[in-house]
Motif scaffolding. Structure first.
Motif: not given
Length: 276
Positions: A112-140
């Motif tokens: 999983i990439e973090y916002p603001g890293y690589g090609i993933y646009k956005g601002n990184c924070s603990s909240d955004t990383i964890i929110k994305d992680a939940y979204q990814v887990m549900e997708h899995i």
């Protein structure tokens, strides 16, 4: 104060959109639109008003695309490694490690990439990383159709914090692997003689406070030569873990330099043999 640039020092992107295995997950937010309608009816010259019950319509709005890296997809039926990388690397830098993990453990891997890293646009924070992680887990679970019991969650450094959060929510996962974990961000800052900075930084990841909620089999791997995050952090975390737990303290390994086979894959293989 946030000090997000200090906590999440995203490196210069090591890859672009041509990187093989990029897998995008659309974040979807469901909103409701409510419609009310009135019907006018005339009966014997009298106007009657009938209020029709409200009708709720769901509308899906695509907000952004979460960037992940899916490798060895053909092995999804055997299981999936979900990898959360460290804070000074991106998907391009951890691709080889994730691939080797999948190869040697005979599983697919999703990093999983973090916002603001690589090609993933956005601002990184603990909240955004964890929110994305939940979204990814549900997708899995719902889209890739991987059973929770066939998922191994691995985190390295800052990624350990997200991995711990996911293991608390998804309690049936096969195992949790933590590489160079820490008790809290502020503890790491204090250990590195920046006590005054630790008093200014907003605490994001209180791993030690949450570890007692982890019940799945858990392996801690930490280098004895780690000068950034002392291996005593893993010892403290291990004491709070409620599931089967094992700690590997390894010589010749520091925070960013290690042998993938000797320090990562072999200890994981030995651990998985014990929890079968």
């Amino acid at each position: 104060m946030d000090f997000n640039d200090l906590i999440f020092p995203s490196p210069r992107a090591s890859y672009n959109e041509s990187l093989g295995g990029l897998y995008y997950i659309d974040e979807q937010i469901c909103g409701q639109q409510t419609k009310m309608s009135n019907e006018l009816k005339t009966q014997n010259g009298t106007i009657k008003v009938k209020i029709v019950e409200e009708q709720k319509h769901h509308k899906v709005i695509k907000r952004r695309r979460i960037v992940t890296l899916l490798q060895q997809e053909q092995k999804l039926n055997k299981g999936l490694i979900v990898y959360f990388h460290a804070n000074a690397e991106d998907l391009g830098m951890c691709k080889s490690l994730a691939f080797l993990l999948g190869t040697d453990l005979d599983m697919a891997s999703l990093s999983i990439e973090y916002p603001g890293y690589g090609i993933y646009k956005g601002n990184c924070s603990s909240d955004t990383i964890i929110k994305d992680a939940y979204q990814v887990m549900e997708h899995i679970l719902k889209v890739l159709k991987v059973k929770e019991e066939k998922i191994i969650i691995i985190g390295r450094s800052i990624g350990c914090s997200v991995a711990i959060e996911m293991s608390i929510r998804y309690r049936k996962i096969k195992s949790l692997i933590l590489l160079s974990a820490f008790t809290s961000i502020c503890d790491v800052i204090q250990d590195n003689s920046f006590i005054w900075v630790s008093k200014l930084v907003k605490e994001r990841f209180r791993n030690l406070e949450k570890m007692h909620k982890v019940v799945c089999p858990t392996l801690f791997i930490h280098g004895k030569d780690d000068s950034l995050v002392n291996y005593k952090h893993s010892i403290e975390l291990m004491k709070e873990c409620q599931g089967y737990v094992q700690l590997q303290l390894l010589d010749g390994m520091n925070h960013n330099q290690f042998s993938v086979q000797t320090h990562i894959i072999q200890p994981i293989q030995q651990f998985l043999m014990k929890i079968k």
